[in-house]
Design an enzyme around this catalytic site. Structure first.
Site, PDB file in Angstrom:
ATOM      1  N   ALA A  87       4.684   6.806   0.033  1.00 22.54           N
ATOM      2  CA  ALA A  87       3.953   7.994   0.502  1.00 22.54           C
ATOM      3  C   ALA A  87       4.866   9.213   0.445  1.00 22.54           C
ATOM      4  CB  ALA A  87       3.426   7.783   1.919  1.00 22.54           C
TER       5      ALA A  87
ATOM      6  N   GLY B  42       0.822  -1.206   0.000  1.00 21.66           N
ATOM      7  CA  GLY B  42       0.000   0.000   0.000  1.00 21.66           C
ATOM      8  C   GLY B  42       0.855   1.253   0.000  1.00 21.66           C
ATOM      9  N   LEU B  43       0.284   2.352   0.488  1.00 17.19           N
ATOM     10  CA  LEU B  43       1.040   3.616   0.544  1.00 17.19           C
ATOM     11  C   LEU B  43       1.757   3.699   1.888  1.00 17.19           C
ATOM     12  CD1 LEU B  43      -1.295   6.260  -1.145  1.00 17.19           C
ATOM     13  CD2 LEU B  43       0.778   5.207  -2.040  1.00 17.19           C
ATOM     14  N   HIS B  44       2.796   2.879   2.031  1.00 15.15           N
ATOM     15  CA  HIS B  44       3.606   2.924   3.248  1.00 15.15           C
ATOM     16  C   HIS B  44       4.612   4.067   3.130  1.00 15.15           C
ATOM     17  CE1 HIS B  44       7.154   0.944   1.394  1.00 15.15           C
ATOM     18  NE2 HIS B  44       6.232   0.300   0.674  1.00 15.15           N
ATOM     19  N   LEU B  45       5.531   4.164   4.058  1.00 12.18           N
ATOM     20  CA  LEU B  45       6.396   5.340   4.188  1.00 12.18           C
ATOM     21  C   LEU B  45       7.131   5.735   2.911  1.00 12.18           C
ATOM     22  CD1 LEU B  45       7.433   7.534   6.041  1.00 12.18           C
ATOM     23  CD2 LEU B  45       9.243   5.973   6.781  1.00 12.18           C
TER      24      LEU B  45
END
Length: 84
Positions: free
Chosen positions: A18, A12-15
């Site tokens: 992102a 997903g949109l992890h660190l």
């Protein structure tokens, strides 16, 4: 301008993605937001993007408003679609 996108990145949109998304969004004067689960998140704020908790397979709606919205929409859509 709106773009519906599926986040295909395994995590997903992890660190990392992102952060890259925020850096890319900050290159534009347009207001860029993520709409997810009936909430709006500022795509130029790392904490805001992380707080959305977007997971793999989730559909998000990216909204672009401003003088460079078309270019921003094209580049950010390509970025999101390129995450794997």
């Amino acid at each position: 301008m709106e773009k519906r996108l599926i986040v295909n990145n395994e995590l997903g949109l992890h660190l990392r993605p992102a952060g890259e998304l925020c850096t890319l969004a900050m290159e534009y004067d347009s207001k860029i937001t993520i709409h997810f689960r009936d909430r709006e998140y500022n795509a130029k704020s790392l904490l805001s993007v992380l707080s959305a908790c977007v997971q793999s397979g989730d559909e998000i709606v990216m909204c672009f408003e401003g003088p460079d919205e078309e270019e921003a929409a094209e580049r950010i859509s390509a970025f999101i679609n390129g995450l794997h």
